[in-house]
Design a protein around this motif. Structure first.
Motif, short mmCIF file in Angstrom:
data_model
loop_
_atom_site.label_atom_id
_atom_site.label_comp_id
_atom_site.label_asym_id
_atom_site.label_seq_id
_atom_site.Cartn_x
_atom_site.Cartn_y
_atom_site.Cartn_z
N UNK A 170 -9.18 42.17 16.53
CA UNK A 170 -8.51 42.06 15.22
C UNK A 170 -7.44 43.12 15.09
N UNK A 171 -7.75 44.32 15.59
CA UNK A 171 -6.77 45.39 15.50
C UNK A 171 -5.51 45.04 16.29
N UNK A 172 -5.72 44.48 17.47
CA UNK A 172 -4.57 44.11 18.30
C UNK A 172 -3.73 43.04 17.61
N UNK A 173 -4.40 42.05 17.05
CA UNK A 173 -3.65 40.99 16.39
C UNK A 173 -2.89 41.52 15.20
N UNK A 174 -3.52 42.44 14.49
CA UNK A 174 -2.85 43.01 13.33
C UNK A 174 -1.63 43.81 13.77
N UNK A 175 -1.78 44.51 14.86
CA UNK A 175 -0.68 45.38 15.29
C UNK A 175 0.51 44.56 15.78
N UNK A 176 0.23 43.50 16.54
CA UNK A 176 1.35 42.73 17.09
C UNK A 176 2.00 41.86 16.02
N UNK A 203 2.39 38.17 13.77
CA UNK A 203 2.43 36.76 14.17
C UNK A 203 3.50 36.46 15.23
N UNK A 204 4.58 37.22 15.19
CA UNK A 204 5.65 36.89 16.14
C UNK A 204 5.78 37.93 17.24
N UNK A 205 4.80 38.76 17.38
CA UNK A 205 4.90 39.81 18.37
C UNK A 205 4.47 39.35 19.76
N UNK A 206 4.65 40.28 20.70
CA UNK A 206 4.25 39.99 22.08
C UNK A 206 2.77 40.30 22.21
N UNK A 207 2.01 39.36 22.72
CA UNK A 207 0.58 39.58 22.86
C UNK A 207 0.27 40.56 23.97
N UNK A 208 -0.99 40.97 24.02
CA UNK A 208 -1.39 41.98 25.00
C UNK A 208 -1.20 41.48 26.43
N UNK A 209 -1.65 40.26 26.69
CA UNK A 209 -1.55 39.75 28.05
C UNK A 209 -0.09 39.64 28.47
N UNK A 239 1.55 54.50 35.09
CA UNK A 239 0.82 55.35 34.13
C UNK A 239 0.44 54.53 32.90
N UNK A 240 1.35 53.69 32.46
CA UNK A 240 1.07 52.86 31.30
C UNK A 240 -0.12 51.95 31.57
N UNK A 241 -0.10 51.31 32.73
CA UNK A 241 -1.21 50.42 33.08
C UNK A 241 -2.52 51.19 33.22
N UNK A 242 -2.44 52.37 33.80
CA UNK A 242 -3.65 53.17 33.97
C UNK A 242 -4.25 53.54 32.60
N UNK A 243 -3.40 53.81 31.65
CA UNK A 243 -3.90 54.10 30.31
C UNK A 243 -4.48 52.86 29.64
N UNK A 244 -3.90 51.71 29.91
CA UNK A 244 -4.48 50.47 29.39
C UNK A 244 -5.87 50.24 29.99
N UNK A 245 -6.04 50.70 31.22
CA UNK A 245 -7.33 50.50 31.88
C UNK A 245 -8.46 51.27 31.23
N UNK A 246 -8.13 52.15 30.30
CA UNK A 246 -9.17 52.92 29.61
C UNK A 246 -10.00 52.02 28.69
N UNK A 247 -9.36 51.01 28.10
CA UNK A 247 -10.02 50.18 27.08
C UNK A 247 -10.54 48.89 27.71
N UNK A 248 -11.83 48.64 27.61
CA UNK A 248 -12.38 47.43 28.25
C UNK A 248 -11.83 46.12 27.73
N UNK A 249 -11.18 46.15 26.56
CA UNK A 249 -10.67 44.90 26.03
C UNK A 249 -9.59 44.33 26.94
N UNK A 250 -8.99 45.20 27.75
CA UNK A 250 -7.91 44.76 28.62
C UNK A 250 -8.37 44.32 30.01
N UNK A 251 -9.65 44.49 30.28
CA UNK A 251 -10.11 44.28 31.66
C UNK A 251 -9.82 42.87 32.16
#
Lengths: 395, 200
Positions: B6-12, B14-20, B44-56
């Motif tokens: 929900x946080x991700x959807x709120x942040x992006x 309706x017209x934003x770029x999704x996480x994937x 480095x950006x990708x490595x930081x994304x790897x911290x959160x399991x939602x991105x796995x």
């Protein structure tokens, strides 16, 4: 456990902000190029750039907004800019330290800009061990949920294996062997999800536990469960689901002594300390002192007004010959059947009852003119003393 | 600590770029660009994304784990540092673990133990700890690795010695530690400093 402070560690230094990022991946804040793993993070923070104007308390209060601060120190020997000091802050929890660092880095504080960095070199071996264990648990919890929800893309075989491993990693923090030996036992307890369910990935799993239904387990003295384990009922609050209606058998009620009544009503009650109730058997009020509606109870005043044959022993002197046999009951009957209000003292009650009886007899002798009555009255007057003593046989 | 959907959807919005999609564009940039600092930034950006399991899920789909493994053999030290950092963040998830082990991750990570970069070494030790399974344990706790850890334990760097101590106490049996000690005592060369460990 102090780290060597003669040389400033690399990770304490603030790196240069990256300015060459393309717009699409330029974040909201300017950041350096850096990767944070569990090793970089720590409960211990190093805060540089704090103005040396005696703001320790304010600083710690600021940090404490994000979580409990266990300890803090000023690092006097830490190389700091002129008129600034370096602080060492230890948080209770890593998560609090993370949030504090994110929020308070580059924060303007009393004229200076704070530079907050992690200081994992201050950890003990146990701290490090716990930090790694926490990270394990967090990932295990997070990925366990993911595995159950996403059933569609993965075959059912992998579904079964994943929850096993993550639960076993969560239970054994440091033993990193997600024991494959427990495969079979896990499968026995949780049957594999049938393939038809895969198409309905949004449906929750069927309930496996019988949840407590307050309506079902319902004994008369059952206390409804409080929402919180630490919940306490307020004083005087009657938490019983239902109040036992009084014994509708009239004679039983009247034969009970006040002490019996109190004992029986208060004994099985599992609840808060109740205010002591009035000692009259036919009281309309319930054991709690709050007005409890008991349809079977009728006020004594109403009973007294009804045209009923007088119960034996009501007129003490008139039925003198029966006194011996009913001596025991008489006392209680007198106390509980007369219509005089309860004064709270048994001796006063007896006195009041006796006086009223006397008044009745006098009124009866006036209305009646028969000799029998007068003889009775004579006997009554002579035996008033004895009747007094006999009615008060039980002291 | 972690983001929720929900946080991700709120942040992006309706017209934003999704996480994937965002991760996809990062990977594309990494593959297409020639500039080293762009690669570093993206990694480095990708490595930081790897911290959160939602991105796995996304990272697996985009083969980012392979990207991290490949970066371990790069010459650029920063790329190695960010790659091992990403692996360290990812390695606790079961699926990721299997993928890394299946692609010879253990050996690559062990090679990182001999890096000059402090963060690389620290992340490598932690990654080895996270990758330990009954199947991989013999490879991870081989004598050379344990010897290396014994040396790290004596280091003045408390982060290094702490991690080495945790590795030796929790992931190696006493017998293995004894074997390594004896092997070390038998070596002609004395104890080398961790800044330049030469692994055989």
């Amino acid at each position: 456990m102090a780290a060597p402070m003669d040389k400033v560690a690399e990770h304490h230094k603030q790196k240069q902000i990256c300015a060459s990022r393309p717009a699409y991946r330029q974040g909201r804040r300017d950041r350096a190029v850096k990767v944070y793993t569990v090793n970089q993070e720590s409960r211990y923070l190093l805060v540089q750039g704090v103005p040396a104007i005696g703001v320790s308390e304010d600083l710690v209060k600021r940090f404490a907004l994000y979580g409990a601060v266990q300890e803090y120190r000023i690092l006097h020997e830490y190389p700091a800019e002129e008129f600034t000091q370096a602080y060492w802050v230890k948080f209770d929890r890593l998560q609090a330290a993370r949030v504090a660092k994110r929020k308070l880095d580059e924060y303007s504080f009393f004229g200076g800009v704070l530079h907050v960095s992690y200081a994992p070199e201050f950890e003990t071996v146990q701290d490090t061990r716990e930090k790694l264990g926490e990270r394990r648990l967090l990932i295990a919890n997070k990925t366990r949920g993911n595995d159950r929800v996403k059933q569609q893309p993965t075959p059912s075989q992998q579904e079964r294996r994943k929850p096993q491993a993550s639960t076993s990693t969560s239970t054994s923090i440091l033993q990193t062997e997600p024991s494959h030996g427990t495969n079979s036992s896990y499968q026995e307890t949780f049957p594999p999800v049938p393939s038809e369910v895969e198409t309905f990935h949004a449906l929750p799993a069927p309930p496996q536990h019988q949840w407590y239904h307050p309506a079902q387990h319902h004994s008369q003295w059952d206390v409804p469960k409080v929402a919180s384990k630490q919940g306490v009922y307020p004083l005087g609050y009657d938490a019983r689901l239902s109040v036992q209606p009084p014994n509708t058998d009239q004679s039983n009620t009247r034969n009970r002594t006040p002490t019996d009544n109190q004992a029986e009503d208060s004994r099985p009650l599992i609840g808060p300390q109740l205010p002591s109730k009035d000692q009259s058997g036919g009281s309309n009020e319930g054991a709690t002192g709050q007005a409890v509606i008991r349809p079977d109870l009728v006020p004594r005043q109403v009973l007294a007004g009804r045209k009923r044959p007088a119960p034996p022993g009501f007129f003490g002197e008139a039925l003198e010959e029966e006194k011996d046999s009913k001596g025991e009951d008489e006392e209680d009957n007198d106390l509980q059947k007369t219509s005089c209000p309860d004064t709270g003292s048994s001796s006063m009650n007896r006195t009041a009852i006796f006086v009223r009886q006397k008044m009745r007899q006098i009124s009866q002798t006036r209305t009646m003119s028969s000799g029998g009555r007068s003889s009775r009255s004579g006997s009554s007057s002579s035996s008033s003393g004895s009747s007094k003593s006999t009615t008060r046989r039980r002291i | 600590m972690f983001s929720s959907q929900e946080y991700l959807e709120k942040k992006t919005g309706p017209s934003g770029v999704g996480r994937l999609q965002y991760l996809q564009s990062l990977v594309t940039e990494f593959q297409d660009t020639d500039k080293e600092d762009c690669k570093e930034q993206v990694l480095a950006n990708l490595a930081n994304f790897a911290y959160d399991p939602i991105n796995y899920e996304h990272l697996r789909k985009l083969n980012v784990i392979d990207m991290f493994l490949d970066s371990l053999t790069e010459e650029n030290e920063r790329l190695v540092e960010f790659g091992i950092g990403g692996l360290c963040n990812l390695a606790l998830d079961k699926q990721n673990k299997e993928h890394i082990l299946a692609n010879g991750g253990v050996d690559l990570v062990i090679q990182c133990l001999s890096s000059r970069n402090e963060e690389t070494v620290l992340n490598a030790i932690t990654t080895l700890m996270f990758l330990t399974t009954p199947a991989s344990k013999p490879a991870i706790t081989r004598v050379s690795v344990v010897e290396c850890m014994l040396r790290f334990q004596l280091s003045k760097n408390s982060r290094l010695s702490n991690l080495a101590t945790v590795f030796l106490e929790d992931y190696c049996s006493k017998q293995q530690v004894e074997e390594a000690r004896q092997a070390q005592a038998g070596e002609a060369v004395g104890i080398t400093l961790p800044s330049a460990p030469q692994e055989t």
